[in-house]
Design an enzyme around this catalytic site. Structure first.
Site, PDB file in Angstrom:
ATOM      1  N   LYS A 148      26.496 -41.941 -30.873  1.00  0.00           N
ATOM      2  CA  LYS A 148      27.048 -41.335 -29.669  1.00  0.00           C
ATOM      3  C   LYS A 148      26.452 -39.964 -29.408  1.00  0.00           C
ATOM      4  O   LYS A 148      26.024 -39.651 -28.294  1.00  0.00           O
ATOM      5  CB  LYS A 148      28.570 -41.215 -29.785  1.00  0.00           C
ATOM      6  N   ASN A 149      26.418 -39.121 -30.442  1.00  0.00           N
ATOM      7  CA  ASN A 149      25.986 -37.738 -30.252  1.00  0.00           C
ATOM      8  C   ASN A 149      24.494 -37.617 -29.960  1.00  0.00           C
ATOM      9  O   ASN A 149      24.039 -36.563 -29.505  1.00  0.00           O
ATOM     10  CB  ASN A 149      26.359 -36.896 -31.475  1.00  0.00           C
ATOM     11  N   CYS A 174      37.074 -33.324 -25.620  1.00  0.00           N
ATOM     12  CA  CYS A 174      38.286 -33.225 -26.423  1.00  0.00           C
ATOM     13  C   CYS A 174      38.742 -31.777 -26.566  1.00  0.00           C
ATOM     14  O   CYS A 174      37.920 -30.861 -26.675  1.00  0.00           O
ATOM     15  CB  CYS A 174      38.053 -33.807 -27.823  1.00  0.00           C
ATOM     16  N   ARG A 225      35.369 -23.994 -27.129  1.00  0.00           N
ATOM     17  CA  ARG A 225      34.027 -24.568 -27.203  1.00  0.00           C
ATOM     18  C   ARG A 225      33.171 -23.943 -26.101  1.00  0.00           C
ATOM     19  O   ARG A 225      32.745 -24.606 -25.165  1.00  0.00           O
ATOM     20  CB  ARG A 225      34.076 -26.092 -27.066  1.00  0.00           C
ATOM     21  N   ASP A 251      33.320 -33.735 -37.763  1.00  0.00           N
ATOM     22  CA  ASP A 251      33.728 -34.991 -37.127  1.00  0.00           C
ATOM     23  C   ASP A 251      34.268 -36.016 -38.124  1.00  0.00           C
ATOM     24  O   ASP A 251      34.881 -37.004 -37.705  1.00  0.00           O
ATOM     25  CB  ASP A 251      32.546 -35.612 -36.369  1.00  0.00           C
ATOM     26  N   ARG A 254      35.974 -43.541 -26.267  1.00  0.00           N
ATOM     27  CA  ARG A 254      34.850 -42.681 -25.882  1.00  0.00           C
ATOM     28  C   ARG A 254      33.742 -42.706 -26.925  1.00  0.00           C
ATOM     29  O   ARG A 254      32.580 -42.441 -26.604  1.00  0.00           O
ATOM     30  CB  ARG A 254      35.321 -41.233 -25.732  1.00  0.00           C
TER      31      ARG A 254
END
Length: 417
Positions: free
Chosen positions: A22-23, A116, A121, A304, A396
């Site tokens: 995903k990242n 999220c 951030r 994570d 997600r």
């Protein structure tokens, strides 16, 4: 609203195949617009984050075509339009369009990204990097306009080894004049994957994966074929689940070196695992030893994975601690775990676990992506049935999570209420 209903106590065996990262995918998709011809990216996970990025591309006039696990991106008729809040707020990674559009057009206007709520951030490092390259930044409420007459390469030092800032500066710098050097760059595998993609398009980037990245600007980038690396966070999550309730559970299509910080901790507590060239086989053990973890940037223990790993700590003998150093709001799963029977206390940025404890099914809320993953892991070992709401967060980042767990023996179903 979607919910997950999970009945715990099942042993999981068989094979779970890990999807594309995903990242990595969420950076590669915006990066593709830098090419002047059609680009194909394969091993793209089918998750809502990638769907939302494709919506942004389509809004910019970019043609996209999904085929199996691939996406074809054609920006030939692209128009540099404002990325409105309805698109940007759906995911944090929408900010990669800042670097890509600035690099391509020398101007970008977009609203602040979403994602999220796991703590502050800010995108200050991204904006400072753009300014160092010669851009000006204007902010109106939550809308940013970043533009430059020319982008000129220069030395950039990151106060924090931020993955997002490192990638965004690379995207802006690949077509800048001269050399850009990023010092204290993040070293995550996803950054190497993005740099390789850009190099395949004709960029000149060296040092990705180290603390110093050098980018020599080029005038043109062309399309290419590229593959997303396996998702190390998904791999780690299912490996943790295997340590909780696996019986020779095989986690396949992984790069074991990417999760060594996790597997070393699993070995330390006494987990039964076999590490192959591209897989891990793991089974649940009795009498796990206590351990402590401290999150840090790669190659340290990933923030994570600390939330899923917290479930394993509830099953260890004695006192365990997690010190979170990346985000200040990353223990949002803890109140729900305590409702399920865990003995956890949080003070400042450290969570203390006393175990082992038996968990019981409850109605809980996925407050963010990785908190949701931790609640799935807890539900799989809990007595009775657990209902998880707000599962959109989970979807997600985890492709086909219901199907993958069902095929190895979990009792899990997704419902609309």
């Amino acid at each position: 609203m979607k919910i997950l209903e999970i009945t715990g106590g099942q042993k999981l065996s068989g094979t779970i195949r890990i999807s594309g990262a995903k990242n990595s995918a969420v950076a590669l998709i915006p990066a593709a617009i830098l090419a002047e011809t059609e680009t194909t990216i394969c091993n793209i996970p089918e998750i809502t984050d990638t769907d939302n990025l494709c919506d942004i591309l389509n809004n910019l006039g970019v043609k996209t075509k999904r085929a199996s696990e691939s996406i074809i991106i054609d920006s030939t008729n692209m128009q540099n339009q404002v990325i409105n809040e309805e698109f940007s707020k759906k995911l944090r990674a929408s900010y990669y369009f800042m670097g890509a559009l600035l690099g391509k057009y020398k101007k970008v206007t977009m609203h602040f990204p979403g994602g999220c709520s796991i703590g502050a951030r800010p995108i200050d490092l991204h904006l400072k990097g753009f300014e160092a390259l010669g851009a000006t930044v204007k902010k109106e409420e939550n809308k940013y306009t970043v533009e430059a007459d020319r982008l000129i390469g220069c030395p950039i030092y990151l106060d924090f080894a931020s993955v997002g800032a490192t990638i965004n500066i690379m995207l802006a710098a690949v077509k800048a004049e001269g050399r850009t050097t990023i010092d204290n760059a993040a070293k995550e595998p996803e950054i190497v994957n993005v740099a390789t993609f850009l190099n395949n398009m004709g960029a000149r980037i060296t040092g990705a994966g180290t603390s110093t990245i050098r980018i020599d600007g080029v005038k043109h980038l062309h399309g290419c074929f590229h593959e997303v690396i396996p998702d190390r966070i998904e791999a780690g999550t299912y490996t943790i689940i295997g340590a909780l309730c696996g019986e020779n559970l095989k986690i396949d299509n992984i790069i074991p070196e990417h999760i060594e910080s996790l597997t070393s901790k699993l070995q330390e507590i006494g987990a039964k695992l076999e590490i192959g060239s591209d897989y891990i086989t793991i089974s649940r053990s009795e009498n796990y030893k206590a351990t402590n973890i401290k999150t840090s940037t790669y190659p340290g223990f990933p923030t994570d994975l600390q939330q899923p790993f917290s479930i394993l700590l509830t099953q260890c003998n004695g006192k365990c601690k997690i010190e979170e150093t990346i985000f200040e709001n990353r223990f949002m799963q803890v109140p729900y775990l305590c409702q399920m029977g865990a003995d956890i206390s949080v003070k400042n940025q450290t969570a203390t676990f006393i175990g082992p404890t038996k968990l019981k099914g409850k109605e809980v809320v996925a407050t963010d992506l990785r908190a949701g993953a931790s609640l799935v892991a807890a539900s799989l070992i809990a007595e009775g049935t657990t209902k998880i709401t707000n599962v959109e967060h989970i979807l997600r980042g985890y492709e086909n999570i219901v199907e993958k767990l069902t095929q190895v023996g979990a009792k899990i179903k997704r419902e609309e209420i």
